[in-house]
Write a protein that holds these residues in place. Structure first.
Motif, PDB file in Angstrom:
ATOM      1  N   VAL A   9       0.855  -1.191   0.000  1.00 48.74           N
ATOM      2  CA  VAL A   9       0.000   0.000   0.000  1.00 48.74           C
ATOM      3  C   VAL A   9       0.893   1.243   0.000  1.00 48.74           C
ATOM      4  O   VAL A   9       1.805   1.361   0.826  1.00 48.74           O
ATOM      5  CB  VAL A   9      -0.936   0.012   1.225  1.00 48.74           C
ATOM      6  CG1 VAL A   9      -1.797   1.263   1.241  1.00 48.74           C
ATOM      7  CG2 VAL A   9      -1.809  -1.233   1.223  1.00 48.74           C
ATOM      8  N   THR A  10       0.623   2.143  -0.913  1.00 49.66           N
ATOM      9  CA  THR A  10       1.434   3.353  -1.037  1.00 49.66           C
ATOM     10  C   THR A  10       0.846   4.512  -0.230  1.00 49.66           C
ATOM     11  O   THR A  10      -0.323   4.485   0.173  1.00 49.66           O
ATOM     12  CB  THR A  10       1.534   3.796  -2.503  1.00 49.66           C
ATOM     13  OG1 THR A  10       0.226   4.187  -2.953  1.00 49.66           O
ATOM     14  CG2 THR A  10       2.097   2.686  -3.377  1.00 49.66           C
ATOM     15  N   GLU A  11       1.678   5.513  -0.053  1.00 56.16           N
ATOM     16  CA  GLU A  11       1.253   6.738   0.628  1.00 56.16           C
ATOM     17  C   GLU A  11       0.084   7.375  -0.118  1.00 56.16           C
ATOM     18  O   GLU A  11      -0.877   7.846   0.492  1.00 56.16           O
ATOM     19  CB  GLU A  11       2.447   7.692   0.687  1.00 56.16           C
ATOM     20  CG  GLU A  11       2.216   8.937   1.496  1.00 56.16           C
ATOM     21  CD  GLU A  11       3.490   9.745   1.645  1.00 56.16           C
ATOM     22  OE1 GLU A  11       3.464  10.935   1.263  1.00 56.16           O
ATOM     23  OE2 GLU A  11       4.490   9.203   2.137  1.00 56.16           O
ATOM     24  N   GLN A  12       0.156   7.370  -1.429  1.00 56.48           N
ATOM     25  CA  GLN A  12      -0.910   7.952  -2.257  1.00 56.48           C
ATOM     26  C   GLN A  12      -2.229   7.212  -2.041  1.00 56.48           C
ATOM     27  O   GLN A  12      -3.288   7.831  -1.979  1.00 56.48           O
ATOM     28  CB  GLN A  12      -0.514   7.939  -3.737  1.00 56.48           C
ATOM     29  CG  GLN A  12      -1.509   8.664  -4.619  1.00 56.48           C
ATOM     30  CD  GLN A  12      -1.698  10.128  -4.218  1.00 56.48           C
ATOM     31  OE1 GLN A  12      -0.733  10.803  -3.861  1.00 56.48           O
ATOM     32  NE2 GLN A  12      -2.914  10.602  -4.254  1.00 56.48           N
ATOM     33  N   GLN A  13      -2.183   5.890  -1.911  1.00 58.17           N
ATOM     34  CA  GLN A  13      -3.409   5.123  -1.677  1.00 58.17           C
ATOM     35  C   GLN A  13      -4.015   5.468  -0.315  1.00 58.17           C
ATOM     36  O   GLN A  13      -5.236   5.626  -0.200  1.00 58.17           O
ATOM     37  CB  GLN A  13      -3.117   3.618  -1.746  1.00 58.17           C
ATOM     38  CG  GLN A  13      -2.859   3.123  -3.152  1.00 58.17           C
ATOM     39  CD  GLN A  13      -2.409   1.680  -3.150  1.00 58.17           C
ATOM     40  OE1 GLN A  13      -1.376   1.350  -2.573  1.00 58.17           O
ATOM     41  NE2 GLN A  13      -3.195   0.820  -3.795  1.00 58.17           N
ATOM     42  N   VAL A  14      -3.175   5.610   0.699  1.00 56.86           N
ATOM     43  CA  VAL A  14      -3.678   5.983   2.030  1.00 56.86           C
ATOM     44  C   VAL A  14      -4.322   7.362   1.960  1.00 56.86           C
ATOM     45  O   VAL A  14      -5.414   7.581   2.497  1.00 56.86           O
ATOM     46  CB  VAL A  14      -2.550   5.937   3.087  1.00 56.86           C
ATOM     47  CG1 VAL A  14      -3.019   6.522   4.406  1.00 56.86           C
ATOM     48  CG2 VAL A  14      -2.055   4.513   3.281  1.00 56.86           C
ATOM     49  N   LYS A  15      -3.655   8.290   1.281  1.00 63.01           N
ATOM     50  CA  LYS A  15      -4.219   9.645   1.140  1.00 63.01           C
ATOM     51  C   LYS A  15      -5.549   9.618   0.391  1.00 63.01           C
ATOM     52  O   LYS A  15      -6.472  10.360   0.733  1.00 63.01           O
ATOM     53  CB  LYS A  15      -3.227  10.556   0.435  1.00 63.01           C
ATOM     54  CG  LYS A  15      -2.035  10.917   1.294  1.00 63.01           C
ATOM     55  CD  LYS A  15      -1.061  11.815   0.542  1.00 63.01           C
ATOM     56  CE  LYS A  15       0.119  12.190   1.399  1.00 63.01           C
ATOM     57  NZ  LYS A  15       1.069  13.061   0.675  1.00 63.01           N
ATOM     58  N   GLN A  16      -5.656   8.751  -0.609  1.00 68.36           N
ATOM     59  CA  GLN A  16      -6.910   8.651  -1.363  1.00 68.36           C
ATOM     60  C   GLN A  16      -8.026   8.089  -0.487  1.00 68.36           C
ATOM     61  O   GLN A  16      -9.153   8.570  -0.519  1.00 68.36           O
ATOM     62  CB  GLN A  16      -6.736   7.788  -2.608  1.00 68.36           C
ATOM     63  CG  GLN A  16      -7.991   7.723  -3.460  1.00 68.36           C
ATOM     64  CD  GLN A  16      -8.444   9.099  -3.945  1.00 68.36           C
ATOM     65  OE1 GLN A  16      -7.645   9.847  -4.516  1.00 68.36           O
ATOM     66  NE2 GLN A  16      -9.704   9.438  -3.720  1.00 68.36           N
ATOM     67  N   HIS A  17      -7.723   7.073   0.320  1.00 64.64           N
ATOM     68  CA  HIS A  17      -8.730   6.528   1.236  1.00 64.64           C
ATOM     69  C   HIS A  17      -9.152   7.581   2.256  1.00 64.64           C
ATOM     70  O   HIS A  17     -10.334   7.677   2.608  1.00 64.64           O
ATOM     71  CB  HIS A  17      -8.208   5.276   1.946  1.00 64.64           C
ATOM     72  CG  HIS A  17      -8.057   4.092   1.037  1.00 64.64           C
ATOM     73  ND1 HIS A  17      -9.093   3.575   0.284  1.00 64.64           N
ATOM     74  CD2 HIS A  17      -6.969   3.324   0.748  1.00 64.64           C
ATOM     75  CE1 HIS A  17      -8.668   2.545  -0.430  1.00 64.64           C
ATOM     76  NE2 HIS A  17      -7.370   2.366  -0.160  1.00 64.64           N
TER      77      HIS A  17
END
Length: 92
Positions: A9-17
């Protein structure tokens, strides 16, 4: 950059969630499993959510040290006599 190497899981995915409404590490975990295996990424997830590393511990530490002033903690009662004068007639 990867936040959770266990599940990729990337930082961008966490930010999107987070943008989609996740507000806690548990909600992030429900969305993408990050933080559910080794747990090593939970503090990074908290930081990305703007929660700091451990807000509860910081609050407990401030409450544990009576000499540390803190604007966000309520003032202590000066004396139990103020709250219940009938319980301490000799002090009145």
């Amino acid at each position: 950059m990867y936040v959770c190497s266990c599940f990729g899981v990337t930082e961008q995915q966490v930010k999107q969630h987070a943008a989609d409404g996740a507000r806690t590490p548990r909600q992030i975990a429900s969305a993408c499993k990050a933080g559910t295996d080794c747990g090593g990424c939970v503090r990074r997830i908290q930081a990305l959510l703007g929660r700091g590393e451990c807000p509860r511990r910081e609050l407990l530490e401030r409450r544990a040290d009576p000499l540390t002033p803190s604007a966000d903690l309520p003032d202590a009662v000066e004396s139990p006599v103020v709250a219940f004068p009938e319980a301490f007639p000799e002090a009145a």
